[in-house]
Design an enzyme around this catalytic site. Sequence first.
Site, PDB file in Angstrom:
ATOM      1  N   LYS A  69      12.752   1.175 -38.074  1.00  0.00           N
ATOM      2  CA  LYS A  69      13.984   0.779 -39.093  1.00  0.00           C
ATOM      3  C   LYS A  69      14.774   1.799 -39.563  1.00  0.00           C
ATOM      4  CE  LYS A  69      14.252  -0.719 -43.084  1.00  0.00           C
ATOM      5  NZ  LYS A  69      14.794  -0.679 -44.272  1.00  0.00           N
ATOM      6  N   ASN A  70      13.741   3.005 -39.952  1.00  0.00           N
ATOM      7  CA  ASN A  70      14.514   3.737 -40.333  1.00  0.00           C
ATOM      8  C   ASN A  70      14.898   5.689 -39.957  1.00  0.00           C
ATOM      9  OD1 ASN A  70      14.952   2.775 -43.103  1.00  0.00           O
ATOM     10  ND2 ASN A  70      13.224   3.728 -43.695  1.00  0.00           N
ATOM     11  N   ARG A  82      22.507  -1.003 -48.054  1.00  0.00           N
ATOM     12  CA  ARG A  82      23.018   0.663 -48.630  1.00  0.00           C
ATOM     13  C   ARG A  82      23.170   1.669 -47.324  1.00  0.00           C
ATOM     14  NH1 ARG A  82      20.426   3.933 -50.283  1.00  0.00           N
ATOM     15  NH2 ARG A  82      22.454   4.404 -52.018  1.00  0.00           N
ATOM     16  N   CYS A 142      20.181  -1.744 -55.622  1.00  0.00           N
ATOM     17  CA  CYS A 142      19.701  -2.711 -55.088  1.00  0.00           C
ATOM     18  C   CYS A 142      18.738  -2.927 -56.241  1.00  0.00           C
ATOM     19  CB  CYS A 142      19.315  -2.160 -53.302  1.00  0.00           C
ATOM     20  SG  CYS A 142      17.936  -1.381 -53.410  1.00  0.00           S
ATOM     21  N   ARG A 147      20.026   4.272 -57.452  1.00  0.00           N
ATOM     22  CA  ARG A 147      20.016   4.359 -55.477  1.00  0.00           C
ATOM     23  C   ARG A 147      21.556   5.054 -55.439  1.00  0.00           C
ATOM     24  NH1 ARG A 147      17.370   1.317 -50.961  1.00  0.00           N
ATOM     25  NH2 ARG A 147      16.929   2.704 -50.589  1.00  0.00           N
ATOM     26  N   ILE A 154      24.425   7.846 -54.899  1.00  0.00           N
ATOM     27  CA  ILE A 154      23.981   9.286 -53.393  1.00  0.00           C
ATOM     28  C   ILE A 154      24.967  10.234 -53.938  1.00  0.00           C
ATOM     29  CG2 ILE A 154      24.372   7.302 -51.336  1.00  0.00           C
ATOM     30  CD1 ILE A 154      27.016   7.824 -51.244  1.00  0.00           C
ATOM     31  N   ASP A 155      24.745  10.697 -55.128  1.00  0.00           N
ATOM     32  CA  ASP A 155      25.703  12.392 -55.353  1.00  0.00           C
ATOM     33  C   ASP A 155      25.234  13.674 -54.087  1.00  0.00           C
ATOM     34  OD1 ASP A 155      23.013  11.050 -57.014  1.00  0.00           O
ATOM     35  OD2 ASP A 155      22.842  13.579 -57.388  1.00  0.00           O
ATOM     36  N   ASP A 209       7.719   3.587 -49.196  1.00  0.00           N
ATOM     37  CA  ASP A 209       7.196   1.951 -49.200  1.00  0.00           C
ATOM     38  C   ASP A 209       6.622   1.460 -48.559  1.00  0.00           C
ATOM     39  OD1 ASP A 209      10.213   2.950 -47.087  1.00  0.00           O
ATOM     40  OD2 ASP A 209      10.378   2.505 -49.353  1.00  0.00           O
ATOM     41  N   ILE A 223       9.166   7.158 -57.039  1.00  0.00           N
ATOM     42  CA  ILE A 223      10.823   7.693 -56.433  1.00  0.00           C
ATOM     43  C   ILE A 223      11.482   6.512 -56.651  1.00  0.00           C
ATOM     44  CG2 ILE A 223      11.222   7.667 -53.636  1.00  0.00           C
ATOM     45  CD1 ILE A 223       9.364   9.289 -54.431  1.00  0.00           C
ATOM     46  N   ARG A 252      14.806  -8.243 -42.450  1.00  0.00           N
ATOM     47  CA  ARG A 252      15.467  -6.433 -42.371  1.00  0.00           C
ATOM     48  C   ARG A 252      14.835  -5.595 -41.613  1.00  0.00           C
ATOM     49  NH1 ARG A 252      18.986  -5.139 -47.949  1.00  0.00           N
ATOM     50  NH2 ARG A 252      19.225  -3.365 -46.280  1.00  0.00           N
TER      51      ARG A 252
HETATM   52  C1  EPZ Z   1      15.421   5.884 -47.244  1.00  0.00           C
HETATM   53  O1  EPZ Z   1      16.278   5.555 -48.685  1.00  0.00           O
HETATM   54  C2  EPZ Z   1      14.860   4.307 -47.444  1.00  0.00           C
HETATM   55  N1  EPZ Z   1      15.366   3.843 -46.322  1.00  0.00           N
HETATM   56  C3  EPZ Z   1      13.688   3.670 -48.270  1.00  0.00           C
HETATM   57  O2  EPZ Z   1      13.184   2.751 -47.021  1.00  0.00           O
HETATM   58  C4  EPZ Z   1      13.303   4.678 -48.664  1.00  0.00           C
HETATM   59  O3  EPZ Z   1      12.361   3.765 -49.842  1.00  0.00           O
HETATM   60  C5  EPZ Z   1      13.243   6.175 -49.330  1.00  0.00           C
HETATM   61  O4  EPZ Z   1      14.473   6.822 -48.106  1.00  0.00           O
HETATM   62  C6  EPZ Z   1      12.208   7.202 -50.138  1.00  0.00           C
HETATM   63  O5  EPZ Z   1      11.553   7.035 -48.997  1.00  0.00           O
HETATM   64  C7  EPZ Z   1      16.338   4.310 -45.264  1.00  0.00           C
HETATM   65  O6  EPZ Z   1      15.977   5.609 -44.619  1.00  0.00           O
HETATM   66  C8  EPZ Z   1      17.730   3.707 -44.759  1.00  0.00           C
HETATM   67  P1  EPZ Z   1      16.312   8.525 -51.360  1.00  0.00           P
HETATM   68  P2  EPZ Z   1      17.039   6.748 -49.152  1.00  0.00           P
HETATM   69  O7  EPZ Z   1      17.282   8.922 -51.166  1.00  0.00           O
HETATM   70  O8  EPZ Z   1      17.629   8.136 -48.234  1.00  0.00           O
HETATM   71  C9  EPZ Z   1      16.830   9.117 -56.235  1.00  0.00           C
HETATM   72  C10 EPZ Z   1      13.152   0.628 -46.899  1.00  0.00           C
HETATM   73  O9  EPZ Z   1      11.958   0.135 -47.442  1.00  0.00           O
HETATM   74  N2  EPZ Z   1      18.407   9.805 -55.495  1.00  0.00           N
HETATM   75  O10 EPZ Z   1      15.289   9.719 -50.723  1.00  0.00           O
HETATM   76  O11 EPZ Z   1      18.065   5.947 -50.082  1.00  0.00           O
HETATM   77  C11 EPZ Z   1      16.897   7.420 -55.138  1.00  0.00           C
HETATM   78  O12 EPZ Z   1      18.120   7.101 -56.668  1.00  0.00           O
HETATM   79  C12 EPZ Z   1      13.575   1.709 -47.501  1.00  0.00           C
HETATM   80  O13 EPZ Z   1      13.029   0.284 -45.613  1.00  0.00           O
HETATM   81  C13 EPZ Z   1      19.586  10.050 -56.472  1.00  0.00           C
HETATM   82  O14 EPZ Z   1      18.992  10.145 -57.026  1.00  0.00           O
HETATM   83  O15 EPZ Z   1      16.318   7.864 -50.766  1.00  0.00           O
HETATM   84  C14 EPZ Z   1      15.718   8.052 -55.246  1.00  0.00           C
HETATM   85  O16 EPZ Z   1      15.897   7.719 -56.527  1.00  0.00           O
HETATM   86  C15 EPZ Z   1      13.740   1.302 -49.296  1.00  0.00           C
HETATM   87  N3  EPZ Z   1      20.721  10.693 -55.427  1.00  0.00           N
HETATM   88  C16 EPZ Z   1      15.050   9.175 -54.788  1.00  0.00           C
HETATM   89  O17 EPZ Z   1      16.306  10.154 -54.791  1.00  0.00           O
HETATM   90  C17 EPZ Z   1      20.887  10.789 -53.814  1.00  0.00           C
HETATM   91  O18 EPZ Z   1      22.277  11.198 -53.289  1.00  0.00           O
HETATM   92  C18 EPZ Z   1      14.989   9.073 -53.543  1.00  0.00           C
HETATM   93  O19 EPZ Z   1      15.939   8.150 -52.745  1.00  0.00           O
HETATM   94  C19 EPZ Z   1      20.426   9.776 -52.949  1.00  0.00           C
HETATM   95  C20 EPZ Z   1      18.602   9.252 -53.635  1.00  0.00           C
END
Ligand code: EPZ
Length: 445
Positions: A22-23, A105, A129, A134, A136-137, A318, A340, A410
């Site tokens: 999916k990802n 998201r 969520c 989460r 996206i800064d 995950d 994480i 999902r």
């Molecule tokens: C991806 O989410 C995956 N989703 C998530 O899978 C997975 O848990 C996550 O990566 C970590 O491996 C998809 O790929 C669609 P991150 P993502 O940005 O990209 C912080 C599932 O179960 N952060 O790597 O949103 C964030 O808050 C889902 O399939 C910022 O601070 O995760 C988190 O604490 C759940 N600023 C950490 O970084 C940002 O701009 C990692 O988040 C972006 C992220």
Amino acid sequence: MDKFIIRGGNPLVGTVHVSGAKNSALPCMAAAILTEEEVTLENIPQVRDIATERRLLASMGAAVELHEPVTPGDGFSAAPQNHTTISCRSLSDPVARYEIVKTMRASSLVLGALIARTGAARVAMPGGCAIGGRPIDQHIKGLEKMGAVIVQQHGYLEASAPRLRGAHIVFDRITVTGTEDLLMAAVLAEGETLLENCAREPEVVDLAGLLAAMGAKIQGAGTSMIRVQGVARLHGARYRINPDRIEAGTFLIAGAITGGDLIVANCNTEHLGAMIAKLSEAGARIDALGPDSVRVRGAAQLRSADISTEEYPGFPTDMQAQYMALATQAEGVSLVRENIFENRFMHVQELVRMGASIKVDGNTATVRGPARLSSAAVMCSDLRASASLVLAALVADGESVVDRVYHMDRGYERIEEKLRGVGAQIQRMGNVFAPRPEKPINQPA
Ligand code: EPZ
């Protein structure tokens, strides 16, 4: 709202087939925005998030077609070969509306691609969520460094850039979709982009593979430094999505926790290193049967083993909830540290209601086992917590009711068919209680 009825106690025996990731599929579908030509993706899992992404692309004017195979899957054999064609010849309405973004998201993954393709984007800010804020800064900061002007108003990001220009971007923290978003922005930018402190997840490598097939010039995907030479345009491509490593890991735990003998096929064993190492440490017997299948056998008694979630290639966040279910059956104390996300222990209280002994202190859960789990009515809160509750129900005595399984739908394709195919007693039930007639508002509740 669908529920699962699960009767625990059956060891899982046989072969289960893993679907596409999916990802990987989500960023790869977004990448189709970058060209006017048709992009064909194979091995896309038919799960809710993919349906949401199809709706999102169609809402912007893309033509998205799912080509199902003639012979529908029987649920027990290999997933039928489907493919999805996406044509973004005309993006009449490059807006990612809140109604769709609020349900997934990862919709924000279209941001970089929309700016790169059309010079503008209007994308609803993804709320938080269940598992955390989460933000996206990092996506925004990188795009601004590439010349995008981004204004946040009325819950939307309004972005514009005549043409993005290459930049040297160092992520303040590792982000999977942040890396993917900026990779898609960079492939059509003017000049060279250097991305540092990138995510190394296989899903990033999958996206880079598709982009390269479309004519992008990318070096270093899968490492923490990615170099991109922008090109004027990209062409269509046909690409096969990698197998889902989290689904594979979930089935490995299902085989171990039920004391079964399970072959997990159609996976990519290269992506399972941390999970296989940890399950072996916990006493499960795991044998790689080749590059795309692994055999897992349960142990007479599982042993406690600590985990600490890390970015790839560390133990995946995950898989944390699923591992915690296993730890409830292991002899001794297992420490589960979530590094994480700030709120990814929603499954704990539900596992405790089934008889698990778990104490949470900050980002660490202490699991004492083995605990005899008893069946209960439990409720899913997010995608991976759902998997944890299903795994626990597979070993609990009696019949459990796992509610709100739409969370699980999902990201897991035909999950009850696949589990039933290897001996689980699991049935999906529609909402068994007819909704109560609404009381007229002027009556006391
Ligand atoms: C991806 O989410 C995956 N989703 C998530 O899978 C997975 O848990 C996550 O990566 C970590 O491996 C998809 O790929 C669609 P991150 P993502 O940005 O990209 C912080 C599932 O179960 N952060 O790597 O949103 C964030 O808050 C889902 O399939 C910022 O601070 O995760 C988190 O604490 C759940 N600023 C950490 O970084 C940002 O701009 C990692 O988040 C972006 C992220």
